[in-house]
Write an enzyme that holds these catalytic residues in place. Structure first.
Site, PDB file in Angstrom:
ATOM      1  N   TRP A   1     -27.501 -44.695 -53.108  1.00 15.86           N
ATOM      2  CA  TRP A   1     -26.286 -45.023 -53.848  1.00 15.86           C
ATOM      3  C   TRP A   1     -25.352 -43.817 -53.856  1.00 15.86           C
ATOM      4  CZ3 TRP A   1     -27.964 -47.843 -58.999  1.00 15.86           C
ATOM      5  CH2 TRP A   1     -28.443 -49.122 -58.659  1.00 15.86           C
TER       6      TRP A   1
ATOM      7  N   LYS B   1     -23.120 -48.451 -51.510  1.00 18.38           N
ATOM      8  CA  LYS B   1     -24.513 -48.472 -51.055  1.00 18.38           C
ATOM      9  C   LYS B   1     -24.536 -48.045 -49.597  1.00 18.38           C
ATOM     10  CE  LYS B   1     -26.154 -51.540 -54.500  1.00 18.38           C
ATOM     11  NZ  LYS B   1     -26.237 -52.880 -54.999  1.00 18.38           N
TER      12      LYS B   1
ATOM     13  N   GLU C   1     -16.365 -54.941 -75.471  1.00 15.65           N
ATOM     14  CA  GLU C   1     -17.503 -55.692 -76.032  1.00 15.65           C
ATOM     15  C   GLU C   1     -18.276 -54.891 -77.077  1.00 15.65           C
ATOM     16  OE1 GLU C   1     -16.617 -55.508 -72.891  1.00 15.65           O
ATOM     17  OE2 GLU C   1     -17.036 -57.363 -71.795  1.00 15.65           O
TER      18      GLU C   1
ATOM     19  N   THR D   1     -11.044 -58.758 -72.888  1.00 10.35           N
ATOM     20  CA  THR D   1     -11.388 -57.705 -71.935  1.00 10.35           C
ATOM     21  C   THR D   1     -10.260 -57.639 -70.921  1.00 10.35           C
ATOM     22  OG1 THR D   1     -12.523 -59.240 -70.490  1.00 10.35           O
ATOM     23  CG2 THR D   1     -13.868 -58.137 -72.141  1.00 10.35           C
TER      24      THR D   1
HETATM   25  P1  ADP Z   1     -12.763 -53.541 -68.768  1.00  6.52           P
HETATM   26  O1  ADP Z   1     -14.258 -53.630 -68.750  1.00  6.52           O
HETATM   27  O2  ADP Z   1     -12.147 -54.890 -68.640  1.00  6.52           O
HETATM   28  O3  ADP Z   1     -12.183 -52.505 -67.829  1.00  6.52           O
HETATM   29  P2  ADP Z   1     -12.863 -51.945 -71.173  1.00  6.52           P
HETATM   30  O4  ADP Z   1     -11.654 -51.261 -71.617  1.00  6.52           O
HETATM   31  O5  ADP Z   1     -13.713 -52.586 -72.165  1.00  6.52           O
HETATM   32  O6  ADP Z   1     -12.358 -53.034 -70.201  1.00  6.52           O
HETATM   33  O7  ADP Z   1     -13.661 -50.947 -70.269  1.00  6.52           O
HETATM   34  C1  ADP Z   1     -15.016 -50.659 -70.401  1.00  6.52           C
HETATM   35  C2  ADP Z   1     -15.480 -49.954 -69.179  1.00  6.52           C
HETATM   36  O8  ADP Z   1     -14.689 -48.805 -68.922  1.00  6.52           O
HETATM   37  C3  ADP Z   1     -16.880 -49.426 -69.278  1.00  6.52           C
HETATM   38  O9  ADP Z   1     -17.822 -50.435 -69.008  1.00  6.52           O
HETATM   39  C4  ADP Z   1     -16.883 -48.317 -68.238  1.00  6.52           C
HETATM   40  O10 ADP Z   1     -17.110 -48.818 -66.946  1.00  6.52           O
HETATM   41  C5  ADP Z   1     -15.485 -47.796 -68.305  1.00  6.52           C
HETATM   42  N1  ADP Z   1     -15.453 -46.582 -69.120  1.00  6.52           N
HETATM   43  C6  ADP Z   1     -15.131 -46.448 -70.415  1.00  6.52           C
HETATM   44  N2  ADP Z   1     -15.216 -45.158 -70.812  1.00  6.52           N
HETATM   45  C7  ADP Z   1     -15.615 -44.462 -69.733  1.00  6.52           C
HETATM   46  C8  ADP Z   1     -15.915 -43.081 -69.491  1.00  6.52           C
HETATM   47  N3  ADP Z   1     -15.795 -42.164 -70.426  1.00  6.52           N
HETATM   48  N4  ADP Z   1     -16.328 -42.747 -68.257  1.00  6.52           N
HETATM   49  C9  ADP Z   1     -16.459 -43.664 -67.280  1.00  6.52           C
HETATM   50  N5  ADP Z   1     -16.189 -44.967 -67.446  1.00  6.52           N
HETATM   51  C10 ADP Z   1     -15.778 -45.364 -68.646  1.00  6.52           C
END
Ligand code: ADP
Length: 549
Positions: free
Chosen positions: A450, A445, A337, A192
């Site tokens: 929110w 918050k 994940e 990640t």
């Molecule tokens: P990291 O969690 O370490 O940033 P990832 O590349 O796995 O790595 O990112 C996943 C996260 O990215 C998601 O949990 C979400 O918060 C964000 N994300 C992915 N796609 C989108 C999207 N289309 N819109 C908003 N957030 C997104």
């Protein structure tokens, strides 16, 4: 009465879902289909599924001869190219684990991840030679280095035990007896990006990868077809380029690999020359391409649709593609994940007669649930809340291509009842459309309510003078937190005041969300996967004083 004893078994073949079957299929039935790569050396290189498979067999022979065994980790530090594709299939196919390392990470992060994964061999692209040479003495498990080029391109600075890729596979046979093994065997690994703490390794299996690839091809997912030309701009070190190297072979679709040049002009020229029909990547990449499309006044030849994920796609970006250039946008969401696909946005038929204005609130949602992924929304007390499209809470997921346990972790990453908490705050409606309102740690918050930082950022970028926007919460004595809007200006536009920005936003967001302060910056800190680093912003603005009201 309930039957006793063992249930009656189906009488069908028990064949494991193995990654090799994907490339084998493409090589056999789409053998002439092209894989076009912008090589790291510079020129565009053309090959086919048949040749990639043949060379993957040479590499499999070389790795086996070297002594790579079942479960060993083989790392790549590489761009999207045909060579990287050969590595994907050769490494997983011999029952080893292809560990794609994010080449944009700092030295420290690279060292941590490679040592944690205990990689035995490190394959790297030419332009990363200096980085690899700099960190090599700190890599405790890497025995061998392979630079992904021919012997005539050996860079000046490399670790001692480095061999050229072409030398490594040179004399090997194009025939390899691929082993058959349990489909739950580990196939690849990706860490990640660490925006939420130390990077964690997600270890994909053959089964999870093949199921995810099959689901990626559905019409309501990526709708991949033989006549598509697919460009994964999303890197092969970022959740396996969203699975495209595995799904395109199922569709028998040609692949265009952009190598290291991801700026608007280079992408445009490559797409235009190759007739790319579908391209996938994060919003920041598309901003560059769109600027170039605006400058030349057209879209690349054949460009039909774009998949935007990794961060939220704003209404502005959707309009620029769809209205200005006639390119269809599909918003998508996923995570490392989750292999990564969770939802992709396609409109159900009941929405097709609506006006564009009515459709937009649906189109900006992250997308519609894909068969194979199950979701629920949970409130702070842990109770499941209704899928009404209104109530937001923590998004939980489960399914056969979703993580259970992180690599080397002592315990499962799941809740007691078997769900994975994504850390995102979202709504889900009865049609299966999921909408992320924020990441749990970014939400602001304020006075018991929110404020969605993502919602406010998207509204702000619609202002003509604002190119990029980030919103963070600043502590407030009365309200707990209030939003600070940090913007990068669009070139050549006059900077609006806070009051003018608030007036502009007031039609789009609740009054409570209107920012208390506005700061202009030259650039925003971006992470290794192109996302704004909110944590960095929060520390830069720690102690920030909001203006008195
Ligand atoms: P990291 O969690 O370490 O940033 P990832 O590349 O796995 O790595 O990112 C996943 C996260 O990215 C998601 O949990 C979400 O918060 C964000 N994300 C992915 N796609 C989108 C999207 N289309 N819109 C908003 N957030 C997104």
């Amino acid at each position: 009465m309930a039957s006793m004893g063992d249930p009656m078994q189906g009488l069908m073949m028990d064949m494991p879902l193995l990654i090799t079957s994907l490339i084998q299929f493409a090589a056999q039935y789409h053998g002439d289909t092209e894989i076009v790569s912008r090589s790291v050396e510079g020129p565009v290189r053309r090959t086919t599924y048949r040749q990639v498979f043949a060379r993957a067999q040479k590499l499999a022979n070389a790795l086996t001869a070297y002594g790579i065994q079942s479960g060993d980790r083989v790392a790549t530090l590489a761009w999207n190219t045909d060579l990287h594709l050969e590595l994907y299939y050769a490494v997983s196919g011999i029952e080893a684990v292809c560990h794609t390392v994010n080449l944009r990470l700092s030295d420290e992060e690279l060292i941590y991840i490679i040592n944690h994964a205990e990689d035995r061999i490190l394959f790297f692209d030419l332009d990363l030679a200096e980085t690899v040479d700099r960190i090599a003495s700190k890599l405790t498990t890497v025995e061998r280095y392979v630079v992904m080029t021919g012997p005539d391109h050996m860079p000046a600075r490399i670790p001692d035990n480095t061999v050229a890729y072409e030398t490594l596979i040179g004399e090997e046979s194009e025939r390899f007896a691929w082993p058959t093994f349990n489909e739950n065997t580990a196939a690849s690994m990706c860490y990640t990006s660490g925006t939420t703490g130390k990077p964690k390794g997600v270890l994909y299996s053959h089964r999870s990868t093949v199921l995810h690839a099959m689901a990626s091809c559905y019409a309501s997912t990526l709708d991949l077809r033989t006549h598509d030309v697919v460009l994964p701009v999303v890197p092969m070190f970022h959740v396996n380029a969203w699975g495209v190297p595995y799904s395109a072979p199922i569709a028998g679709a040609p692949l265009v690999m952009p190598g290291p040049k991801l700026d608007g002009e280079n992408l445009f020229n490559l797409m235009d020359a190759e007739g790319v029909s579908i391209a996938l990547g994060v919003p920041t990449v598309w901003m560059g391409l769109l600027d170039h499309m605006d400058a030349v006044g057209r879209k690349p030849n054949g460009f039909d649709r774009v998949i935007i994920g990794g961060a939220a796609a704003s209404e502005t970006i959707i309009d620029r593609f769809e209205l200005d250039h006639g390119v269809k946008v599909h918003h998508a969401w996923g995570m490392t994940e989750m292999s990564p696909i969770g939802v992709v946005n396609t409109l159900k038929p009941k929405f097709s007669d609506m006006s564009r204005k009515e459709q937009m609130p649906i189109k900006v949602k992250q997308g519609r649930i894909v068969y194979g992924v199950d979701m629920r929304i949970v409130d702070d007390a842990g109770s499941v809340i209704p899928n009404d499209g209104q109530s937001s809470g923590r998004l939980h997921v489960r399914g056969p291509w979703i993580v259970d346990t992180y690599f080397k972790a002592d315990e499962s990453a799941l809740t007691e009842d078997g769900w994975f908490d994504t850390g995102d705050i979202a709504t889900l409606d009865a049609d299966g459309y999921m909408h992320i309102t924020d990441r749990a740690k970014d939400i602001i918050k304020s006075g018991g309510e929110w404020i969605s930082s993502v919602g406010l950022e998207n509204a702000a970028i619609a202002h003509p003078a604002i190119k990029l926007a980030a919103v963070i919460g600043i502590p407030h004595p009365k309200w707990q937190e209030r939003p600070l809007l940090i913007c990068v200006a669009e070139e050549g536009e006059e900077l609006p005041s806070l009051a003018q920005v608030k007036t502009f936003l007031s039609d789009q967001v609740p009054k409570l969300w209107l920012p208390d302060a506005l700061e202009w910056v030259d650039e925003l800190p971006l992470g290794a996967t192109g996302k704004i680093l909110k944590a960095d912003l929060r520390s830069s603005y720690a102690g920030y004083t909001l203006p008195e009201k």
